[in-house]
Design a protein around this motif. Sequence first.
Motif, PDB file in Angstrom:
ATOM      1  N   ILE A  17       0.924  -1.127   0.049  1.00  0.00           N
ATOM      2  CA  ILE A  17       0.064   0.087  -0.076  1.00  0.00           C
ATOM      3  C   ILE A  17       0.884   1.139   0.081  1.00  0.00           C
ATOM      4  O   ILE A  17       0.185   2.263  -0.169  1.00  0.00           O
ATOM      5  CB  ILE A  17      -1.089   0.034   1.116  1.00  0.00           C
ATOM      6  N   GLY A  18       2.118   1.200   0.046  1.00  0.00           N
ATOM      7  CA  GLY A  18       2.989   2.066   0.250  1.00  0.00           C
ATOM      8  C   GLY A  18       2.697   3.306  -0.796  1.00  0.00           C
ATOM      9  O   GLY A  18       2.722   4.496  -0.425  1.00  0.00           O
ATOM     10  N   PRO A  19       2.932   3.048  -2.261  1.00  0.00           N
ATOM     11  CA  PRO A  19       2.626   3.960  -3.121  1.00  0.00           C
ATOM     12  C   PRO A  19       1.193   4.825  -3.200  1.00  0.00           C
ATOM     13  O   PRO A  19       1.363   6.126  -3.088  1.00  0.00           O
ATOM     14  CB  PRO A  19       2.628   3.186  -4.518  1.00  0.00           C
ATOM     15  N   GLU A  20       0.169   3.769  -2.731  1.00  0.00           N
ATOM     16  CA  GLU A  20      -1.143   4.588  -2.646  1.00  0.00           C
ATOM     17  C   GLU A  20      -1.153   5.733  -1.286  1.00  0.00           C
ATOM     18  O   GLU A  20      -1.629   6.811  -1.529  1.00  0.00           O
ATOM     19  CB  GLU A  20      -2.103   3.618  -2.372  1.00  0.00           C
ATOM     20  N   VAL A  25      -0.096  11.702   0.990  1.00  0.00           N
ATOM     21  CA  VAL A  25       0.543  12.327   1.607  1.00  0.00           C
ATOM     22  C   VAL A  25       0.912  13.872   0.371  1.00  0.00           C
ATOM     23  O   VAL A  25       1.026  14.745   0.873  1.00  0.00           O
ATOM     24  CB  VAL A  25       1.797  12.003   2.277  1.00  0.00           C
ATOM     25  N   LYS A  26       1.432  13.297  -0.547  1.00  0.00           N
ATOM     26  CA  LYS A  26       1.866  14.293  -1.622  1.00  0.00           C
ATOM     27  C   LYS A  26       0.716  15.167  -2.070  1.00  0.00           C
ATOM     28  O   LYS A  26       1.043  16.374  -2.063  1.00  0.00           O
ATOM     29  CB  LYS A  26       2.661  13.671  -2.908  1.00  0.00           C
ATOM     30  N   LYS A  27      -0.424  14.665  -2.549  1.00  0.00           N
ATOM     31  CA  LYS A  27      -1.601  15.292  -2.634  1.00  0.00           C
ATOM     32  C   LYS A  27      -2.129  16.519  -1.544  1.00  0.00           C
ATOM     33  O   LYS A  27      -2.174  17.720  -1.837  1.00  0.00           O
ATOM     34  CB  LYS A  27      -2.787  14.625  -2.808  1.00  0.00           C
ATOM     35  N   ILE A  28      -1.835  16.035  -0.220  1.00  0.00           N
ATOM     36  CA  ILE A  28      -2.343  16.956   1.069  1.00  0.00           C
ATOM     37  C   ILE A  28      -1.322  17.983   1.096  1.00  0.00           C
ATOM     38  O   ILE A  28      -1.484  19.127   1.327  1.00  0.00           O
ATOM     39  CB  ILE A  28      -2.591  15.973   2.145  1.00  0.00           C
ATOM     40  N   ASN A 279      -5.617   3.132   4.567  1.00  0.00           N
ATOM     41  CA  ASN A 279      -5.719   4.264   5.316  1.00  0.00           C
ATOM     42  C   ASN A 279      -4.563   5.153   5.498  1.00  0.00           C
ATOM     43  O   ASN A 279      -3.660   4.412   5.774  1.00  0.00           O
ATOM     44  CB  ASN A 279      -6.210   3.974   6.883  1.00  0.00           C
ATOM     45  N   PRO A 280      -4.400   6.147   4.774  1.00  0.00           N
ATOM     46  CA  PRO A 280      -2.966   6.752   4.737  1.00  0.00           C
ATOM     47  C   PRO A 280      -2.706   7.650   6.031  1.00  0.00           C
ATOM     48  O   PRO A 280      -1.660   8.239   6.361  1.00  0.00           O
ATOM     49  CB  PRO A 280      -3.168   7.754   3.670  1.00  0.00           C
ATOM     50  N   THR A 281      -3.481   7.437   7.246  1.00  0.00           N
ATOM     51  CA  THR A 281      -3.495   8.364   8.492  1.00  0.00           C
ATOM     52  C   THR A 281      -2.156   8.078   9.090  1.00  0.00           C
ATOM     53  O   THR A 281      -1.291   9.026   9.449  1.00  0.00           O
ATOM     54  CB  THR A 281      -4.574   7.969   9.431  1.00  0.00           C
ATOM     55  N   ALA A 282      -1.756   6.984   9.284  1.00  0.00           N
ATOM     56  CA  ALA A 282      -0.202   6.671  10.009  1.00  0.00           C
ATOM     57  C   ALA A 282       0.527   7.503   9.334  1.00  0.00           C
ATOM     58  O   ALA A 282       1.694   7.989   9.897  1.00  0.00           O
ATOM     59  CB  ALA A 282      -0.177   5.387  10.252  1.00  0.00           C
ATOM     60  N   LEU A 283       0.755   7.401   8.048  1.00  0.00           N
ATOM     61  CA  LEU A 283       1.913   8.085   7.049  1.00  0.00           C
ATOM     62  C   LEU A 283       1.588   9.539   7.221  1.00  0.00           C
ATOM     63  O   LEU A 283       2.668  10.220   7.319  1.00  0.00           O
ATOM     64  CB  LEU A 283       1.991   7.492   5.897  1.00  0.00           C
ATOM     65  N   LEU A 284       0.310   9.828   7.364  1.00  0.00           N
ATOM     66  CA  LEU A 284       0.325  11.530   7.219  1.00  0.00           C
ATOM     67  C   LEU A 284       0.626  11.981   8.813  1.00  0.00           C
ATOM     68  O   LEU A 284       1.109  13.039   8.932  1.00  0.00           O
ATOM     69  CB  LEU A 284      -1.455  11.509   7.195  1.00  0.00           C
ATOM     70  N   LEU A 285       0.464  11.265  10.118  1.00  0.00           N
ATOM     71  CA  LEU A 285       0.770  11.747  11.268  1.00  0.00           C
ATOM     72  C   LEU A 285       2.226  11.477  11.414  1.00  0.00           C
ATOM     73  O   LEU A 285       2.858  12.337  12.117  1.00  0.00           O
ATOM     74  CB  LEU A 285       0.073  11.013  12.093  1.00  0.00           C
TER      75      LEU A 285
END
Length: 339
Positions: A17-20, A25-28, A279-285
């Motif tokens: 799921i890394g690339p997704e 993150v990049k978009k945000i 869920n991208p939350t962990a990478l976002l945080l």
Amino acid sequence: NPSTGKYTVSFIEGDGIGPEISKSVKKIFSAANVPIEWESCDVSPIFVNGLTTIPDPAVQSITKNLVALKGPLATPIGKGHRSLNLTLRKTFGLFANVRPAKSIEGFKTTYENVDLVLIRENTEGEYSGIEHIVCPGVVQSIKLITRDASERVIRYAFEYARAIGRPRVIVVHKSTIQRLADGLFVNVAKELSKEYPDLTLETELIDNSVLKVVTNPSAYTDAVSVCPNLYGDILSDLNSGLSAGSLGLTPSANIGHKISIFEAVHGSAPDIAGQDKANPTALLLSSVMMLNHMGLTNHADQIQNAVLSTIASGPENRTGDLAGTATTSSFTEAVIKRL
Ligand code: NAD
């Protein structure tokens, strides 16, 4: 980068799921106008003299930029190379693993108001890799504790506690049994505490700490805990379970003297990879921790608030791991709307 006025950060997107989640993150970051340019890093392992190592361009990128964000890396089983995460820690001397575990307001779990910070020694202890067979049926595994490694991680814990305004530092140990090893760790903490008169040092046995944290996690909201490697590994997952009910929301930082790598705690989730479900939350945080580390605190707050309020806004804006119906893409759009 003086010509663009932006910071360059190395980005290891990772596997599964890394690339997704990296795309999210990049978009945000781009929607929030964060002054960061990403430098993509490929860390596919290579073998040199029988040892696993990461490609030179990746080492050069991270060494130059000093800060990296990292998605999960799959560790192939039985293919003869050691964990890439361990390789990264060793290559860049990432001696402290910082793991905050905080409840998300509006997302109900068994415990509420959990707000724990744990710092784990990241380089030695039970993970020194020194094991041998004494004779058939008898093995030894060496737990290595050094004054130097203990001092740098405990000092970092004092500094971190001071920086985030927590008055207590708790050393978690088992020096009643590991008299020399954990005894050294505790003694170093006692010596260092003299340099931090504004902070209180407490010591807590690991078994007692586990009992206390599951019965009353709110007793730790004004503290930073620090411990040797294996205790930290176990206790930090326990903390994540208490705060979020899963690892899918937990960020982390790997700190070295110069270089720091920020990463989600979860793995590459091959079961849902490529399905727009992650869920991208962990990478976002983790990226929020990175922004705070870089001093970009306004952007950190802006992104953190948007992520947390999106999760709190209801199941239609939560991904499947949080019993919601959102996709990675729709969650990302919902966060962007709340920036
Ligand atoms: P995992 O964390 O990848 O998955 C466990 C479960 O949690 C799966 O059901 C998965 O779908 C779910 N999950 C994890 N992250 C999620 C997310 N962001 N959104 C939604 N669901 C999520 O653990 P695993 O299956 O034991 O390991 C898979 C691979 O990841 C292995 O190769 C392992 O070595 C590697 N791994 C890497 C890291 C790292 O790079 N830091 C950490 C742990 C595991």
